[in-house]
Design a protein around this motif. Structure first.
Motif, mmCIF file in Angstrom:
data_model
loop_
_atom_site.group_PDB
_atom_site.id
_atom_site.type_symbol
_atom_site.label_atom_id
_atom_site.label_comp_id
_atom_site.label_asym_id
_atom_site.label_seq_id
_atom_site.Cartn_x
_atom_site.Cartn_y
_atom_site.Cartn_z
ATOM 1 N N SER A 29 -0.198 -1.607 -11.057
ATOM 2 C CA SER A 29 0.938 -0.694 -11.211
ATOM 3 C C SER A 29 1.870 -0.731 -10.003
ATOM 4 C CB SER A 29 0.448 0.739 -11.467
ATOM 5 O OG SER A 29 -0.523 1.138 -10.524
ATOM 6 N N GLY A 30 1.750 -1.779 -9.195
ATOM 7 C CA GLY A 30 2.713 -2.001 -8.128
ATOM 8 C C GLY A 30 2.416 -1.311 -6.813
ATOM 9 N N TYR A 31 1.196 -0.817 -6.617
ATOM 10 C CA TYR A 31 0.817 -0.145 -5.373
ATOM 11 C C TYR A 31 0.095 -1.156 -4.482
ATOM 12 C CZ TYR A 31 2.111 4.414 -7.201
ATOM 13 O OH TYR A 31 2.816 5.482 -7.684
ATOM 14 N N VAL A 32 0.681 -1.431 -3.344
ATOM 15 C CA VAL A 32 0.155 -2.439 -2.422
ATOM 16 C C VAL A 32 -0.811 -1.781 -1.447
ATOM 17 C CG1 VAL A 32 0.782 -4.130 -0.650
ATOM 18 C CG2 VAL A 32 2.280 -3.763 -2.636
ATOM 19 N N PHE A 33 -1.935 -2.431 -1.214
ATOM 20 C CA PHE A 33 -2.886 -1.915 -0.218
ATOM 21 C C PHE A 33 -2.220 -1.866 1.146
ATOM 22 C CE2 PHE A 33 -5.886 -2.874 3.210
ATOM 23 C CZ PHE A 33 -6.691 -1.747 3.139
ATOM 24 N N GLU A 34 -2.350 -0.725 1.811
ATOM 25 C CA GLU A 34 -1.701 -0.558 3.110
ATOM 26 C C GLU A 34 -2.690 -0.352 4.250
ATOM 27 O OE1 GLU A 34 1.391 2.712 4.599
ATOM 28 O OE2 GLU A 34 2.298 0.963 3.644
ATOM 29 N N GLU A 35 -3.738 0.442 4.036
ATOM 30 C CA GLU A 35 -4.645 0.696 5.158
ATOM 31 C C GLU A 35 -5.949 1.295 4.671
ATOM 32 O OE1 GLU A 35 -3.566 3.817 7.861
ATOM 33 O OE2 GLU A 35 -2.458 4.912 6.324
ATOM 34 N N VAL A 36 -6.947 1.175 5.543
ATOM 35 C CA VAL A 36 -8.229 1.850 5.336
ATOM 36 C C VAL A 36 -8.152 3.233 5.969
ATOM 37 C CG1 VAL A 36 -10.688 1.835 5.916
ATOM 38 C CG2 VAL A 36 -9.547 -0.292 5.247
#
Length: 236
Positions: free
Chosen positions: A156-163
């Motif tokens: 759905s277009g949500y990019v992994f950014e951080e833990v």
């Protein structure tokens, strides 16, 4: 409330209709929460008519306040429509650049691509509806032991950014996925911006810190496809 969203059909699945919850949805809501997997992930179960009425009342209050926007996701059937999912947009505040998305799907609808399509539809609506209020970023949070939510986020277009590191009382790390507002096409830049200024939306100078709210669900088995470990009881 008259807002109705649509997710288009795919070659293998019908289109979806998303609308605010109604008082008449109580029976379908109760049926969704009879799923033991959904119950295992929630701290606020909906198992009685009174709890269903409270859920629906909170949903209506959120719309009225303009801060929380919860959608019942419906799929057409030969006899009408059936509930297949729930998507919540929350923490919408004028002037704040970010808000959060949460969701769940009913047991029979998981693994059919419903969650990504519903999340995508609400995300598009959120950016269109709240761009003038300063919304530039949506976040989807989940626990690291819920890889299905990683797949939903990516689709759905949500990019992994951080833990997000674990912190008491939450023993497990989590992931923050981010979807940013699309920049207008060339020739449609907002007043005051020139082409030479690039295509990046304004972002806060400092990273968004985790709040005192529980960001992640913990102490649970891995979630099934279409189960988001969002931090708000209203989307569980």
């Amino acid at each position: 409330m008259s807002i109705v969203l649509h997710a288009p059909p795919t070659p293998s699945a019908p289109g979806l209709l998303l609308r605010p919850w109604r008082d008449g949805d109580a029976e379908a809501l109760l049926a969704a929460y009879r799923d033991p997997v959904l119950l295992s992930w929630t701290r606020n179960p909906v198992t009685t008519p009174a709890e269903a009425r409270a859920f629906l009342r909170r949903s209506q209050q959120g719309w009225a306040a303009g801060r929380r926007f919860s959608f019942a996701v419906l799929e057409p059937t030969p006899d009408g429509q059936r509930l297949v999912a729930h998507v919540l947009l929350k923490e919408v505040t004028p002037g704040r650049p970010y808000a959060e998305i949460g969701y769940w799907t009913v047991a029979s609808a998981r693994g059919r691509g419903i969650a990504p399509r519903a999340v995508d539809a609400v995300s598009d609506w959120a950016f269109a509806r709240f761009a003038a209020a300063g919304l530039t970023r949506l976040e989807l949070l989940h626990q690291v032991d819920n890889p299905a939510s990683c797949r939903v986020a990516e689709k759905s277009g949500y990019v992994f950014e951080e833990v997000l590191r674990a912190r008491p009382p939450f023993p497990r790390d989590g992931h923050r996925h981010v979807r940013r507002r699309p920049w207008p096409a060339p020739g449609h830049l907002p007043a005051g911006r020139s082409q030479g200024q690039g295509h990046r939306d304004a972002e806060p100078e400092q990273p968004i810190a985790r709040t005192s709210d529980p960001s992640l669900r913990v102490g649970r088995p891995p979630g099934p496809p279409g189960m988001c470990a969002a931090r708000d009881p209203g989307c569980r």
